[in-house]
Design an enzyme around this catalytic site. Structure first.
Site, short mmCIF file in Angstrom:
data_model
loop_
_atom_site.label_atom_id
_atom_site.label_comp_id
_atom_site.label_asym_id
_atom_site.label_seq_id
_atom_site.Cartn_x
_atom_site.Cartn_y
_atom_site.Cartn_z
CE LYS A 1 -3.76 -2.12 2.39
NZ LYS A 1 -4.74 -1.97 3.86
CG ASN B 1 -7.37 0.56 -0.30
OD1 ASN B 1 -7.65 1.53 -0.81
ND2 ASN B 1 -8.28 -0.19 0.32
#
Ligand code: ATR
Length: 257
Positions: free
Chosen positions: A47, A68
């Protein structure tokens, strides 16, 4: 949950899982773009890395500093973050918690905790206490949160008075023999109104079992998982996510009932 949602909307789409070594992340994103994927979800440890690899960052990814969700379109790979909004949506839905003015004890100082600290501060919680095994990381998150949201009182270490919420953002509890992330000698669960554990499997961590016994309202991270997925679905398809279908598919797949 995504495949169930595609089926419910009659979309001929598929959601697939791929394990990617971090050193190949850039190539994997490029490859997915070249193959005309609609988008991607990313999880640990990708991420933060992906922030540097997309062509553009949506406001959400800029604000929370992590990606994400990626959508591929004419402009290239656009990075989004759906975790932060999903957390506060789940806290409101599952705990009926008013975040504005709340006092929160945050356990952990990794990626998930950082997003939680910044998002809670943006929702104008009154006070945020950050506790982590590695104190320097707690201080870093506290410093960053204070800087971005000066009106919120942020400190490290345990509170001296009651809190409205204890939020576990550590990974302690994922394994059944893990101890609780909260040292009850340092802070009693009797001093908390509600406890949220971002962990959703097992459904009840040691922390949540103990919290229930102490009379706290409790919820696990399934609601957060659901809402981050639903928001990603809407980013990719441009259609409202069929939440009930997704929730049922999640429960079926995660808990088997
Ligand atoms: P994520 O992206 O899911 O937040 P992470 O960045 O690796 O994952 O963060 C994991 C968090 O769980 C950290 O706060 C970590 O504490 P440290 O910063 O001290 O590493 C915490 N954690 C993991 N295992 C732990 C353990 N055995 N005891 C206490 N804290 C633990």
């Amino acid at each position: 949950m995504h495949n169930a949602a595609f089926a419910a909307l009659g979309l001929d789409w598929r959601y697939l899982a791929f394990e990617v070594n971090p050193k190949n992340l850039r190539a994997a994103i490029e490859g997915a773009k070249a193959m005309n994927f609609a988008g991607l979800n990313l999880t640990v440890p990708h991420k933060l890395l992906a922030v540097e690899m997309v062509d553009m960052l949506d406001e959400s990814a800029k604000t929370w500093g992590a990606v994400n969700t990626i959508r591929f379109d004419k402009k290239g790979a656009i990075g989004f973050n759906t975790d932060a909004d999903a957390l506060t949506q789940s806290l409101r839905e599952d705990l009926k918690l008013e975040l504005r003015g709340a006092k929160v004890l945050l356990l952990g100082a990794g990626g998930a905790a950082r997003t939680a600290a910044l998002k809670l501060a943006s929702e104008k919680v009154a006070e945020l206490f950050v506790v982590n095994r590695t104190q320097s990381k707690a201080e870093k998150i506290a410093g960053e949160t204070k800087k971005q949201f000066p009106s919120v009182i942020v400190s490290t270490g345990f509170p001296k008075a009651k809190v409205d919420l204890i939020l576990n953002a550590t990974s302690l509890g994922l394994k059944t023999d893990d101890s609780s992330p909260l040292d009850e000698k340092q802070f009693s669960l009797k001093e908390a109104r509600a406890v949220y554990d971002m962990i959703y499997r097992p459904a009840e961590t040691k922390l949540l079992v103990a919290a229930k016994k102490s009379g706290c309202k409790t919820a696990n991270g399934l609601g957060m998982l659901l809402h981050q997925g639903a928001k990603a679905f809407e980013i990719w398809t441009g259609k409202p996510a069929p939440l009930d279908v997704m929730r049922r598919a999640l429960e079926q797949n995660v808990y088997g009932h």
